[in-house]
Design a protein around this motif. Structure first.
Motif, PDB file in Angstrom:
ATOM      1  N   ALA A 135      45.875  27.646  43.442  1.00 49.89           N
ATOM      2  CA  ALA A 135      44.864  28.405  44.203  1.00 49.89           C
ATOM      3  C   ALA A 135      44.272  29.546  43.379  1.00 49.89           C
ATOM      4  N   GLY A 136      45.082  30.112  42.508  1.00 54.41           N
ATOM      5  CA  GLY A 136      44.584  31.195  41.650  1.00 54.41           C
ATOM      6  C   GLY A 136      44.912  32.582  42.185  1.00 54.41           C
ATOM      7  N   ARG A 137      44.563  33.558  41.394  1.00 52.17           N
ATOM      8  CA  ARG A 137      44.904  34.973  41.581  1.00 52.17           C
ATOM      9  C   ARG A 137      44.447  35.548  42.932  1.00 52.17           C
ATOM     10  N   LYS A 138      43.316  35.054  43.433  1.00 53.62           N
ATOM     11  CA  LYS A 138      42.782  35.615  44.680  1.00 53.62           C
ATOM     12  C   LYS A 138      43.703  35.346  45.858  1.00 53.62           C
ATOM     13  N   LEU A 139      44.464  34.276  45.789  1.00 51.79           N
ATOM     14  CA  LEU A 139      45.411  33.989  46.870  1.00 51.79           C
ATOM     15  C   LEU A 139      46.458  35.104  46.940  1.00 51.79           C
ATOM     16  N   LEU A 140      46.958  35.502  45.787  1.00 53.65           N
ATOM     17  CA  LEU A 140      47.950  36.578  45.754  1.00 53.65           C
ATOM     18  C   LEU A 140      47.375  37.869  46.330  1.00 53.65           C
ATOM     19  N   GLU A 141      46.125  38.134  46.009  1.00 49.46           N
ATOM     20  CA  GLU A 141      45.486  39.358  46.540  1.00 49.46           C
ATOM     21  C   GLU A 141      45.414  39.323  48.064  1.00 49.46           C
ATOM     22  N   GLU A 142      45.031  38.181  48.623  1.00 53.00           N
ATOM     23  CA  GLU A 142      44.964  38.082  50.087  1.00 53.00           C
ATOM     24  C   GLU A 142      46.363  38.189  50.696  1.00 53.00           C
ATOM     25  N   CYS A 143      47.335  37.569  50.045  1.00 56.83           N
ATOM     26  CA  CYS A 143      48.713  37.628  50.559  1.00 56.83           C
ATOM     27  C   CYS A 143      49.240  39.064  50.566  1.00 56.83           C
ATOM     28  N   LYS A 144      48.873  39.833  49.546  1.00 59.05           N
ATOM     29  CA  LYS A 144      49.310  41.244  49.489  1.00 59.05           C
ATOM     30  C   LYS A 144      48.795  42.003  50.700  1.00 59.05           C
ATOM     31  N   GLU A 145      47.577  41.693  51.094  1.00 55.03           N
ATOM     32  CA  GLU A 145      46.983  42.387  52.250  1.00 55.03           C
ATOM     33  C   GLU A 145      47.662  42.007  53.559  1.00 55.03           C
ATOM     34  N   ILE A 146      48.178  40.798  53.637  1.00 56.24           N
ATOM     35  CA  ILE A 146      48.850  40.358  54.874  1.00 56.24           C
ATOM     36  C   ILE A 146      50.128  41.178  55.092  1.00 56.24           C
ATOM     37  N   GLY A 147      50.829  41.467  54.004  1.00 59.52           N
ATOM     38  CA  GLY A 147      51.992  42.343  54.108  1.00 59.52           C
ATOM     39  C   GLY A 147      53.282  41.666  54.540  1.00 59.52           C
ATOM     40  N   GLY A 148      53.403  40.364  54.302  1.00 60.47           N
ATOM     41  CA  GLY A 148      54.683  39.700  54.547  1.00 60.47           C
ATOM     42  C   GLY A 148      54.669  38.804  55.777  1.00 60.47           C
ATOM     43  N   CYS A 149      55.776  38.085  55.943  1.00 61.88           N
ATOM     44  CA  CYS A 149      55.880  37.108  57.039  1.00 61.88           C
ATOM     45  C   CYS A 149      57.363  36.956  57.373  1.00 61.88           C
ATOM     46  N   ASN A 150      57.694  37.044  58.658  1.00 65.01           N
ATOM     47  CA  ASN A 150      59.105  36.880  59.036  1.00 65.01           C
ATOM     48  C   ASN A 150      59.513  35.409  58.956  1.00 65.01           C
ATOM     49  N   THR A 151      60.791  35.183  58.785  1.00 67.75           N
ATOM     50  CA  THR A 151      61.303  33.809  58.764  1.00 67.75           C
ATOM     51  C   THR A 151      60.939  33.112  60.075  1.00 67.75           C
ATOM     52  N   GLY A 152      60.374  31.911  59.942  1.00 65.21           N
ATOM     53  CA  GLY A 152      59.980  31.135  61.119  1.00 65.21           C
ATOM     54  C   GLY A 152      58.542  31.373  61.556  1.00 65.21           C
ATOM     55  N   ASP A 153      57.932  32.446  61.080  1.00 66.07           N
ATOM     56  CA  ASP A 153      56.532  32.724  61.424  1.00 66.07           C
ATOM     57  C   ASP A 153      55.592  32.018  60.445  1.00 66.07           C
ATOM     58  N   ALA A 154      54.297  32.097  60.733  1.00 64.95           N
ATOM     59  CA  ALA A 154      53.302  31.476  59.853  1.00 64.95           C
ATOM     60  C   ALA A 154      52.063  32.352  59.776  1.00 64.95           C
ATOM     61  N   LYS A 155      51.459  32.386  58.592  1.00 70.60           N
ATOM     62  CA  LYS A 155      50.232  33.169  58.351  1.00 70.60           C
ATOM     63  C   LYS A 155      49.229  32.268  57.637  1.00 70.60           C
ATOM     64  N   ILE A 156      47.946  32.531  57.863  1.00 69.00           N
ATOM     65  CA  ILE A 156      46.920  31.666  57.262  1.00 69.00           C
ATOM     66  C   ILE A 156      46.091  32.435  56.242  1.00 69.00           C
ATOM     67  N   THR A 157      45.727  31.738  55.150  1.00 65.75           N
ATOM     68  CA  THR A 157      44.838  32.340  54.143  1.00 65.75           C
ATOM     69  C   THR A 157      43.758  31.328  53.755  1.00 65.75           C
ATOM     70  N   HIS A 158      42.820  31.800  52.962  1.00 64.50           N
ATOM     71  CA  HIS A 158      41.847  30.896  52.344  1.00 64.50           C
ATOM     72  C   HIS A 158      42.561  30.037  51.298  1.00 64.50           C
ATOM     73  N   SER A 159      41.820  29.041  50.788  1.00 64.58           N
ATOM     74  CA  SER A 159      42.480  28.113  49.855  1.00 64.58           C
ATOM     75  C   SER A 159      42.016  28.305  48.409  1.00 64.58           C
ATOM     76  N   TYR A 160      40.974  29.110  48.200  1.00 64.59           N
ATOM     77  CA  TYR A 160      40.498  29.459  46.857  1.00 64.59           C
ATOM     78  C   TYR A 160      40.282  28.228  45.977  1.00 64.59           C
ATOM     79  N   ASN A 161      40.962  28.145  44.829  1.00 61.15           N
ATOM     80  CA  ASN A 161      40.656  27.061  43.887  1.00 61.15           C
ATOM     81  C   ASN A 161      41.165  25.688  44.319  1.00 61.15           C
ATOM     82  N   ILE A 162      41.901  25.621  45.420  1.00 61.93           N
ATOM     83  CA  ILE A 162      42.289  24.285  45.923  1.00 61.93           C
ATOM     84  C   ILE A 162      41.126  23.848  46.812  1.00 61.93           C
ATOM     85  N   SER A 163      40.142  23.288  46.173  1.00 59.03           N
ATOM     86  CA  SER A 163      38.830  23.159  46.835  1.00 59.03           C
ATOM     87  C   SER A 163      38.750  22.037  47.861  1.00 59.03           C
TER      88      SER A 163
END
Ligand code: AR6
Length: 188
Positions: free
Chosen positions: A51-79
């Motif tokens: 996906a590339g570096r931008k995925l990490l940037e978006e994940c940093k903004e989310i601020g984590g995820c508890n076990t069993g939970d789910a969070k959604i992001t963009h897919s970036y370079n996985i086109s």
């Protein structure tokens, strides 16, 4: 890529396929992440690399995820996909407890709920927790398939879900999934 559809009672929506999940063309792929969401090894590492570096940037903004939970992001370079759903499986240190089983169930359930909420109509799962987190492969496959079955039974009409793909990376899991799938989803 070997893509093996099984004739299922639930409107032929379940597939297993032996592949690298970053190469699959579906609306959303699921990442077996850790609670920091800041990347790691295994499938998490592969997804972040693809996906590339931008995925990490978006994940940093989310601020984590508890076990069993789910969070959604963009897919970036996985086109070829629309979104990445990050979930965190239980990390097994010795024996699997009821709580671990519940947490693994939640990973599949909450990922599907998030896909439904975002009107995504196909989703691909890796074998969550069975790598670095050491969940026994057989029981993890059972939890994965039973949860997906239960979810489809209660959400199928209300969701736009057309395909749920189990993406298998190892020969061991491929054998287990081929054996377990017809038991959980007997063809009608
Ligand atoms: N495509 C599909 N499946 C894969 C791929 C791939 N490219 N690579 C590995 N797998 P793991 P976990 C399979 O260890 O056990 C990370 O460091 C692998 O064969 O990726 O949930 C996270 O940051 C196995 O069947 O995830 C966490 O710290 C499955 O993916 C921790 O690992 C899951 O193995 C999570 O551990």
């Amino acid at each position: 890529m070997y893509f093996s559809p099984y004739l299922m009672s639930l409107r032929n929506k379940i597939f297993i396929c032996r592949s690298d999940i970053t190469k699959i063309a579906v609306d959303a792929i699921v990442n077996a992440a850790n609670s920091s969401l800041l990347g790691g090894g295994g499938v998490d590492g592969a997804i972040h690399r693809a996906a590339g570096r931008k995925l990490l940037e978006e994940c940093k903004e989310i601020g984590g995820c508890n076990t069993g939970d789910a969070k959604i992001t963009h897919s970036y370079n996985i086109s070829q996909i629309k979104a990445i759903i990050h979930t965190v499986g239980p990390n097994i240190h010795s024996k699997v407890t009821e709580r671990d089983e519940k947490l693994l169930t939640n990973c599949y359930w909450n990922s599907l709920q998030l896909a439904k909420k975002n009107k995504l109509s196909s989703i691909a799962f890796p074998c969550i927790s069975t790598g670095i987190y050491s969940y026994p492969n057989d029981s993890a496959a059972n939890v994965a398939m039973r949860t997906v079955k239960r979810w489809l039974e209660t959400n199928d009409n209300a969701s736009k879900m057309r395909a749920i793909v189990f993406v298998i990376f190892t020969e061991v899991d491929y054998k287990i999934y081929r054996k377990t799938l017809p038991k959980v989803f007997p063809s009608s």
